[in-house]
Write a protein that holds these residues in place. Structure first.
Motif, PDB file in Angstrom:
ATOM      1  N   THR A   1       0.743  -1.159   0.015  1.00  8.53           N
ATOM      2  CA  THR A   1       0.020  -0.056  -0.122  1.00  8.53           C
ATOM      3  C   THR A   1       0.916   1.258  -0.075  1.00  8.53           C
ATOM      4  OG1 THR A   1      -1.953  -1.052   1.316  1.00  8.53           O
ATOM      5  CG2 THR A   1      -1.662   1.369   1.296  1.00  8.53           C
ATOM      6  N   ALA A   2       0.691   2.158  -0.845  1.00  3.77           N
ATOM      7  CA  ALA A   2       1.598   3.496  -1.148  1.00  3.77           C
ATOM      8  C   ALA A   2       0.713   4.386  -0.457  1.00  3.77           C
ATOM      9  CB  ALA A   2       1.849   3.529  -2.564  1.00  3.77           C
ATOM     10  N   LEU A   3       1.532   5.456  -0.328  1.00  2.37           N
ATOM     11  CA  LEU A   3       0.704   6.853   0.097  1.00  2.37           C
ATOM     12  C   LEU A   3      -0.254   7.082  -0.792  1.00  2.37           C
ATOM     13  CD1 LEU A   3       3.816   8.853   0.988  1.00  2.37           C
ATOM     14  CD2 LEU A   3       2.178   7.860   2.495  1.00  2.37           C
ATOM     15  N   PRO A   4      -1.413   7.689  -0.023  1.00  3.97           N
ATOM     16  CA  PRO A   4      -2.577   8.478  -1.072  1.00  3.97           C
ATOM     17  C   PRO A   4      -2.092   9.477  -2.052  1.00  3.97           C
ATOM     18  CG  PRO A   4      -3.195   8.621   1.396  1.00  3.97           C
ATOM     19  CD  PRO A   4      -1.718   8.081   1.295  1.00  3.97           C
ATOM     20  N   LEU A   5      -3.031   9.537  -3.189  1.00  5.10           N
ATOM     21  CA  LEU A   5      -2.499  10.545  -4.225  1.00  5.10           C
ATOM     22  C   LEU A   5      -2.482  11.980  -3.551  1.00  5.10           C
ATOM     23  CD1 LEU A   5      -4.952   8.997  -6.754  1.00  5.10           C
ATOM     24  CD2 LEU A   5      -2.526   8.808  -6.698  1.00  5.10           C
ATOM     25  N   GLY A   6      -1.264  12.695  -3.933  1.00  3.93           N
ATOM     26  CA  GLY A   6      -1.124  13.920  -3.729  1.00  3.93           C
ATOM     27  C   GLY A   6      -0.061  14.010  -2.495  1.00  3.93           C
ATOM     28  N   LEU A   7       0.243  13.049  -1.845  1.00  6.95           N
ATOM     29  CA  LEU A   7       1.436  13.000  -0.824  1.00  6.95           C
ATOM     30  C   LEU A   7       2.713  12.536  -1.214  1.00  6.95           C
ATOM     31  CD1 LEU A   7      -1.019  11.930   2.210  1.00  6.95           C
ATOM     32  CD2 LEU A   7      -0.315  14.197   1.315  1.00  6.95           C
ATOM     33  N   ASP A   8       3.082  12.475  -2.553  1.00  5.80           N
ATOM     34  CA  ASP A   8       4.242  11.981  -2.920  1.00  5.80           C
ATOM     35  C   ASP A   8       5.520  12.554  -2.317  1.00  5.80           C
ATOM     36  OD1 ASP A   8       3.712   9.575  -4.120  1.00  5.80           O
ATOM     37  OD2 ASP A   8       4.279  10.319  -6.263  1.00  5.80           O
ATOM     38  N   GLU A   9       5.070  14.022  -2.021  1.00  7.54           N
ATOM     39  CA  GLU A   9       6.311  14.751  -1.490  1.00  7.54           C
ATOM     40  C   GLU A   9       6.704  14.390  -0.255  1.00  7.54           C
ATOM     41  OE1 GLU A   9       3.335  18.292   0.283  1.00  7.54           O
ATOM     42  OE2 GLU A   9       4.445  18.669  -1.536  1.00  7.54           O
ATOM     43  N   LEU A  10       6.026  13.471   0.355  1.00  2.00           N
ATOM     44  CA  LEU A  10       6.259  13.114   1.959  1.00  2.00           C
ATOM     45  C   LEU A  10       7.262  11.958   1.857  1.00  2.00           C
ATOM     46  CD1 LEU A  10       2.894  13.383   3.756  1.00  2.00           C
ATOM     47  CD2 LEU A  10       4.643  14.880   3.613  1.00  2.00           C
ATOM     48  N   GLY A  11       7.233  11.182   0.735  1.00  3.90           N
ATOM     49  CA  GLY A  11       8.021  10.060   0.629  1.00  3.90           C
ATOM     50  C   GLY A  11       7.953   9.216  -0.668  1.00  3.90           C
ATOM     51  N   ALA A  12       8.775   8.208  -0.975  1.00  2.00           N
ATOM     52  CA  ALA A  12       8.688   7.525  -2.150  1.00  2.00           C
ATOM     53  C   ALA A  12       8.411   6.079  -2.004  1.00  2.00           C
ATOM     54  CB  ALA A  12       9.855   7.696  -3.101  1.00  2.00           C
TER      55      ALA A  12
END
Length: 376
Positions: A286-297
């Protein structure tokens, strides 16, 4: 993935308790009038039953219709007249004061009833407009696409008329049938703007991208561009833009009994087999929600599962799993549908919507989007 066995459990009587409580509340004006008559019959003459007769129409005003309020007021007035006629004291000063008090309260109750009903009508109109706007953004998918039977349902929150940020879309593509179910943080016009951006980006990416992971990245970029554009424009600072979206993407390749799933912080789908066996498809990536890529990869990775003929996949937003009853107990869709058989996806969604209304007592605080896919 965790399997739920026989999950047809004894249901709590939440809906029944609510039904009886509502019936008791609606009967309260009648009970007050009867209590006033009984009070006068058993108590000394010096003690007045006027509080019962004045309370009845005031209680009826927000609960009953105009006719019910008028009838309650007339019954209260008739009750106080009957009390005074019993003692042959209608013409006394105290009696005239009591009768005029009850009559005045009855008239005020009718006025209050009209104001309440007018406000309810405005709210109902606002909700209808909001739901129409929501459905314009989220048209229902085709019932049959690529060997799959599909049903979608959107339930607006009963607590108000705010337009929600729940979304779904289904798209047939050269790579298979693809879908998205998501939930934008917040409500209002900002949430609808995010929904429109994601639906448009998804339909384009579903046709062009060769993998489901690439579709997710395309949505991430589209959402980031829109956030940047909104921050630069800010024409209307009173309409915030919501840039945080939990989403779940799925792909059903043509001619196979497989399903691929990419989870972006969204509730896991449920796989219901024809025999009632149920699996919760908790993806380990499970990846981060869309729009939160700046918090981590966290790279997107699609999990591939077997989707046999006769089985159904249920996708939903947290308006379903976080629906609570009066005791604060959440609705558990896995426990409710496991071990049961449904003739099709539409019947499954109808059952879920009805059970949620029963569980919550008729009202929820969050919108709910449901999407069911049945492999024929």
């Amino acid at each position: 993935m965790g399997r739920v066995g026989q999950a047809e459990r004894a249901r709590r009587p939440d809906g029944r308790r609510f039904f009886y409580a509502r019936a008791l509340v609606r009967a309260l004006p009648v009970l007050l009038v009867l209590s006033g008559l009984c009070y006068d019959h058993f108590m000394p003459r010096e003690l007045t039953a006027v509080p019962f007769f004045t309370a009845a129409p005031l209680v009826a005003a927000p609960l009953l219709s105009l006719a019910g309020t008028v009838v309650t007021g007339a019954a209260s007035l008739g009750g106080i007249l009957a009390v005074r006629l019993r003692y042959s004291s209608v013409g006394e000063a105290d009696a005239l004061t009591e009768i005029s008090t009850v009559a005045t309260v009855a008239v005020l109750a009718v006025a209050i009833n009209r104001l309440v009903r007018r406000g309810d009508a405005r709210l109902a109109t606002a909700r209808e407009i909001a739901e129409a706007a929501q459905r314009a953004v989220l048209p229902r998918p085709q019932e049959r696409i690529g060997g799959l039977e599909i049903a979608a349902r959107y339930e607006a929150a009963q607590a108000g008329a705010s337009i929600g940020g729940d979304l779904y879309a289904v798209q047939d593509s050269p790579h298979g049938v693809r879908l998205i179910v998501g939930d934008v943080r917040g409500k209002g016009l900002g949430a609808v703007a995010a929904v429109a951006v994601l639906i448009g980006a998804f339909r384009e990416a579903a046709e062009q991208e060769s993998t489901l992971e690439a579709v997710a990245q395309r949505l991430e970029r589209a959402l980031a561009r829109e956030v940047t554009r909104r921050d630069a424009a800010r024409r209307d600072p009173t309409v915030p833009y919501e840039g945080f979206v939990t989403a779940l993407l799925a792909e059903f390749p043509h001619g196979t009994g497989l399903a691929r799933i990419v989870n972006r912080g969204h509730p896991a789908p449920l796989l219901l087999h024809a025999d009632g066996a149920l699996w919760t498809l908790d993806t380990p990536w499970t990846a981060l929600p869309l729009g939160l890529d700046e918090l981590g990869a966290w790279p997107d990775r699609a999990e591939e599962v077997v989707f046999p003929a006769g089985a159904m996949l249920l996708f939903y937003t947290d308006g379903l799993s976080e629906a609570r009853n009066a005791d604060g107990v959440f609705y558990d869709p896995a426990a409710r549908i496991g071990g049961r058989a449904f003739p099709g996806p539409r019947a499954l969604l109808t059952t879920l919507a009805e059970e949620v209304r029963e569980h919550t007592g008729g009202g929820t605080t969050d919108d709910m989007a449901l999407l069911a896919v049945h492999r024929l």
